[in-house]
Design an enzyme around this catalytic site. Structure first.
Site, mmCIF file in Angstrom:
data_model
loop_
_atom_site.group_PDB
_atom_site.id
_atom_site.type_symbol
_atom_site.label_atom_id
_atom_site.label_comp_id
_atom_site.label_asym_id
_atom_site.label_seq_id
_atom_site.Cartn_x
_atom_site.Cartn_y
_atom_site.Cartn_z
ATOM 1 N N CYS A 116 26.657 31.567 36.565
ATOM 2 C CA CYS A 116 26.393 31.886 37.655
ATOM 3 C C CYS A 116 25.496 32.940 38.636
ATOM 4 O O CYS A 116 25.698 33.226 39.726
ATOM 5 C CB CYS A 116 27.623 32.609 37.315
ATOM 6 N N HIS A 256 28.844 38.522 42.414
ATOM 7 C CA HIS A 256 28.891 36.771 42.514
ATOM 8 C C HIS A 256 30.374 37.411 42.129
ATOM 9 O O HIS A 256 31.206 38.261 41.912
ATOM 10 C CB HIS A 256 28.748 37.130 41.235
ATOM 11 N N ASN A 285 36.270 30.587 41.785
ATOM 12 C CA ASN A 285 34.945 31.289 41.268
ATOM 13 C C ASN A 285 34.010 29.800 41.358
ATOM 14 O O ASN A 285 34.151 28.369 40.829
ATOM 15 C CB ASN A 285 34.963 31.366 39.990
HETATM 16 N N1 ACO Z 1 48.697 31.763 33.131
HETATM 17 C C1 ACO Z 1 49.580 32.409 32.551
HETATM 18 N N2 ACO Z 1 49.305 33.136 31.618
HETATM 19 C C2 ACO Z 1 48.204 32.644 30.899
HETATM 20 C C3 ACO Z 1 47.674 31.775 31.949
HETATM 21 C C4 ACO Z 1 47.719 31.357 33.207
HETATM 22 N N3 ACO Z 1 46.687 31.042 33.951
HETATM 23 N N4 ACO Z 1 46.313 32.189 31.132
HETATM 24 C C5 ACO Z 1 46.329 32.893 30.485
HETATM 25 N N5 ACO Z 1 47.266 32.644 29.810
HETATM 26 C C6 ACO Z 1 47.751 33.596 28.972
HETATM 27 C C7 ACO Z 1 47.600 33.918 27.592
HETATM 28 O O1 ACO Z 1 47.731 32.660 26.786
HETATM 29 C C8 ACO Z 1 47.999 35.186 26.838
HETATM 30 O O2 ACO Z 1 49.269 34.929 26.345
HETATM 31 P P1 ACO Z 1 49.839 35.370 25.035
HETATM 32 O O3 ACO Z 1 49.196 36.935 24.937
HETATM 33 O O4 ACO Z 1 50.415 34.937 24.687
HETATM 34 O O5 ACO Z 1 49.259 35.141 23.853
HETATM 35 C C9 ACO Z 1 47.911 35.913 28.178
HETATM 36 O O6 ACO Z 1 48.243 35.458 29.389
HETATM 37 C C10 ACO Z 1 46.863 37.567 28.687
HETATM 38 O O7 ACO Z 1 45.510 36.400 28.062
HETATM 39 P P2 ACO Z 1 44.725 36.999 28.673
HETATM 40 O O8 ACO Z 1 43.038 35.676 28.849
HETATM 41 O O9 ACO Z 1 44.007 37.960 28.146
HETATM 42 O O10 ACO Z 1 44.630 37.248 30.062
HETATM 43 P P3 ACO Z 1 43.428 38.065 30.550
HETATM 44 O O11 ACO Z 1 44.488 39.529 31.364
HETATM 45 O O12 ACO Z 1 42.394 38.741 29.602
HETATM 46 O O13 ACO Z 1 43.170 37.478 31.877
HETATM 47 C C11 ACO Z 1 41.571 36.134 32.747
HETATM 48 C C12 ACO Z 1 42.928 36.357 31.856
HETATM 49 C C13 ACO Z 1 41.721 36.537 34.407
HETATM 50 C C14 ACO Z 1 40.613 34.720 32.498
HETATM 51 C C15 ACO Z 1 40.630 37.740 31.933
HETATM 52 O O14 ACO Z 1 40.468 37.511 30.723
HETATM 53 C C16 ACO Z 1 38.547 37.251 33.243
HETATM 54 O O15 ACO Z 1 38.938 37.274 34.365
HETATM 55 N N6 ACO Z 1 37.788 37.779 32.432
HETATM 56 C C17 ACO Z 1 36.343 37.445 33.794
HETATM 57 C C18 ACO Z 1 36.432 36.189 32.921
HETATM 58 C C19 ACO Z 1 35.610 35.400 34.599
HETATM 59 O O16 ACO Z 1 35.710 35.569 35.552
HETATM 60 N N7 ACO Z 1 34.763 34.492 34.228
HETATM 61 C C20 ACO Z 1 34.498 33.071 35.047
HETATM 62 C C21 ACO Z 1 33.344 32.515 34.228
HETATM 63 S S1 ACO Z 1 31.619 34.140 34.201
HETATM 64 C C22 ACO Z 1 31.835 34.814 35.539
HETATM 65 O O17 ACO Z 1 31.464 33.212 36.364
HETATM 66 C C23 ACO Z 1 30.570 35.738 35.594
#
Ligand code: ACO
Length: 330
Positions: A116, A256, A285
């Site tokens: 990225c 980004h 993204n």
């Molecule tokens: N829909 C519904 N529920 C979901 C989904 C979905 N799409 N995805 C995960 N869940 C559930 C999980 O299973 C989990 O359930 P549980 O509590 O029963 O186990 C719950 O939601 C929480 O999951 P987390 O992964 O802890 O959720 P979080 O609040 O951390 O959000 C997210 C997830 C949006 C991916 C966040 O961590 C994030 O934005 N991280 C940054 C990652 C990123 O941007 N990566 C891109 C590539 S890197 C870059 O470009 C910089």
């Protein structure tokens, strides 16, 4: 800090595929909802390629738009860099395919792999080569067909990404400060927090590897989130200090486009909530294309005006990160 000739971005362009996939469309594929996706990521929709479109097709469309915007002919390009993590194939480079499509017959071409962070790395790469006089005109492209590397059964990753491309034409300039030297860094010890573990020489293609779905993107979302906020914030501060620019002098911050909560956290830390550019709602993204598309939109929408100072910052798999400061149109 000043090294060699001043280098400017003289034109930008972008391209996104026609097909719009909304959060509701994804809710028909996996167990998710518009409310979950929008509240955690700020994303409403993303663009997804037609099956017969490859990354170089997106990159070539963005490149043509950037050349038209700059008033530069394809034959004038000396250097063509494509930043991508979703190349058309392992080799030749996607840059060579873009070269062929746009007729940049005088360019030498290569891909740049910084996930990225790739578009900012490519800008810095081109800036340095123009600044020292090795080349006159460079075309840098960030292009991704992320949809080809997503597990469409995995709700934790498939909702986050989209396809698209952006491009910039760069040249030496005799006015303003142009694109200033970037601050960049990497930490390979954290590679397994965001990667595609299969398909390369470490874990070659096999039926077993594909059955284990190791050819798809895997991510530890919470860890990525924390590192992204810290690294981009630190890089912005370091780039401002290195180039002797104060936060208050900057008209626009373009990060980004990974997640609106990451962007908001950086804005809050820097105290620049009123000057942060985001289009993650429309495109999700798009990895190395995200900054490139955002830069083009900020320019076309008049958010960036001639003489404005802007800050670009990136974070991606590797981990890789960086930031630079530029004077727009100068
Ligand atoms: N829909 C519904 N529920 C979901 C989904 C979905 N799409 N995805 C995960 N869940 C559930 C999980 O299973 C989990 O359930 P549980 O509590 O029963 O186990 C719950 O939601 C929480 O999951 P987390 O992964 O802890 O959720 P979080 O609040 O951390 O959000 C997210 C997830 C949006 C991916 C966040 O961590 C994030 O934005 N991280 C940054 C990652 C990123 O941007 N990566 C891109 C590539 S890197 C870059 O470009 C910089």
């Amino acid at each position: 800090m000043s090294v060699g000739r001043t280098v400017s971005i003289v034109g930008t362009g972008s391209y996104v595929p026609e097909r719009v996939v909304t959060n509701d469309d994804l809710a028909a594929l996996v167990d998710t909802s518009d409310e979950w996706i929008y509240s955690r990521t700020g994303m409403k929709e993303r663009r997804i390629c037609a099956e017969d479109q490859a990354t170089s097709d997106l990159g070539a469309a963005a490149a043509r738009a950037a050349l038209a915007n700059a008033g530069v002919a394809a034959a004038e390009i000396d250097l063509l860099i494509v930043a991508t993590l979703s190349p058309d194939m392992f080799f030749p480079s996607t840059a060579c395919f873009v070269q062929d499509q746009i007729g940049a017959v005088n360019a030498f071409c290569y891909d740049l792999g910084a996930a990225c962070s790739g578009f900012l790395y490519a800008i810095e790469n081109a800036r340095a080569q123009i600044a020292c006089g090795a080349v006159e005109t460079a075309l840098v492209v960030g292009a991704e067909k992320m949809s080809a590397f997503l597990d469409w059964d995995d709700r934790s990753t498939c909702i986050l990404f989209g396809d698209g491309a952006g491009a910039a034409v760069m040249r030496a300039s005799d006015s303003g400060r142009g694109v200033m030297p970037a601050v960049m860094g990497s930490d390979g010890s954290l590679a397994d927090l965001l990667w595609t573990p299969g398909g390369g020489s470490r874990n070659p293609i096999s039926h077993e590897m594909v059955d284990r779905k190791e050819h798809f993107i895997r991510m530890q979302g919470r860890d990525v989130f924390k590192h992204a906020v810290t690294r981009m914030g630190d890089a912005v501060m370091a780039a401002l200090e290195q180039n002797d620019v104060a936060v208050d002098e900057v008209s626009c911050f373009i990060p980004h486009q990974a997640n609106i909560r990451i962007i908001d956290a950086i804005a809050k830390r820097l105290g620049v909530e009123d000057r942060m550019f985001s289009n993650v709602e429309k495109y999700a993204n798009t990895s190395s294309a995200a900054l490139a598309i955002a830069l083009d939109e900020a320019a076309r929408e008049g958010v960036l005006k001639a003489g404005d100072l802007a800050v670009l910052t990136v974070f991606g798999s590797g981990f890789t990160w960086g930031a630079n400061v530029l004077e727009w149109g100068g």
